[in-house]
Design an enzyme around this catalytic site. Structure first.
Site, PDB file in Angstrom:
ATOM      1  N   GLY A   1       0.781  -1.226   0.000  1.00  0.00           N
ATOM      2  CA  GLY A   1       0.000   0.000   0.000  1.00  0.00           C
ATOM      3  C   GLY A   1       0.809   1.271   0.000  1.00  0.00           C
ATOM      4  N   SER A   2       2.126   1.170   0.104  1.00  0.00           N
ATOM      5  CA  SER A   2       2.966   2.361   0.196  1.00  0.00           C
ATOM      6  C   SER A   2       3.497   2.774  -1.170  1.00  0.00           C
ATOM      7  CB  SER A   2       4.150   2.081   1.133  1.00  0.00           C
ATOM      8  OG  SER A   2       5.161   3.049   0.962  1.00  0.00           O
ATOM      9  N   PRO A   3       3.218   3.996  -1.604  1.00  0.00           N
ATOM     10  CA  PRO A   3       3.794   4.460  -2.872  1.00  0.00           C
ATOM     11  C   PRO A   3       5.311   4.515  -2.814  1.00  0.00           C
ATOM     12  CG  PRO A   3       2.757   6.276  -1.694  1.00  0.00           C
ATOM     13  CD  PRO A   3       2.367   5.023  -0.976  1.00  0.00           C
TER      14      PRO A   3
END
Length: 228
Positions: A13-15
């Protein structure tokens, strides 16, 4: 290319993690990818991880016991260490002072302007149920206008070729798409779609996010704001 003894701790979920994954793919590195469950098991707060990274953020790189976090620092490190022997790969973070300065400028732009404005606008809505703030919305639009200007004369943000600045900025821009935020600026939209599909082919790198329509952009329920 083998890369024994190196691990990347990440969450889909982390860019910021996706930016590093793009860089790893572009450099054709073999890395042990270790996914952390940050929302049910809180693995990033386990003593073993906090000992390794006191800020307990992702991405975190363990390169044969050299520990590094902050995604943009990791991007620079990877190209400096593993891209220098190949001219094409070294251009991801050019050695020419002026070209490198352009890349650095855009990395700072992403962390201090673009991604900051994304977080400022969406975080209160997602975490506290607040109504959208017009002032913050305008700040986000201004950030996208800047990207549009950057792309009017060149194919990529820092010039005519792909660099780590694109990995960082593209990860932030596509986070907007995961939030159902429509990008109305022509150059920025072309950049996010063409670069994602034709240049980076990230689908297989984020198969764990298979609920996303494109295979790597996350749905609203999965979007997270991890400041690193």
């Amino acid at each position: 290319m083998g890369w024994a003894g190196t691990e990347l701790y990440y969450t889909p979920g982390s860019p910021h993690c996706r930016a590093v994954l793009m860089c790893i793919k572009a450099l054709e590195l073999d890395v042990d990818l270790i996914k952390l469950d940050m929302y049910q098991k809180y693995e990033h707060k386990k003593p073993w991880f906090v000992k390794m990274n006191p800020q307990h953020t992702v991405p975190t790189l363990n390169d044969n016991e050299y520990i590094l976090w902050e995604s943009r620092a990791i991007l620079c490190y990877l190209v400096n260490k593993f891209g220098s022997s190949c001219p094409k790969k070294s251009q991801l973070y050019p050695t020419d002072p002026e070209m490198r300065a352009n890349v650095d400028r855009l990395l700072y732009f992403d962390t201090g302007t673009l991604y900051k404005n994304i977080v400022d606008y969406f975080h209160p809505q997602l975490m506290s149920g607040e109504y959208p703030d017009d002032r913050k919305a305008n700040a986000l639009k201004q950030s996208l206008e800047y990207i549009n200007l950057f792309l009017e004369k060149t194919s990529y943000c820092a010039g005519p070729q792909l660099t780590i600045a694109d990995f960082s900025i593209l990860a932030s821009v596509t986070q907007l798409e995961g939030m159902d935020y429509k990008i109305t600026y022509r150059s920025a939209y072309r950049y996010s779609t063409v670069t994602t599909g034709a240049q980076l082919n990230m689908k297989h790198l984020t198969s764990s996010s298979s609920n996303a329509g494109t295979g790597w952009m996350l749905g609203q329920q999965q979007c997270t704001f991890i400041l690193c």
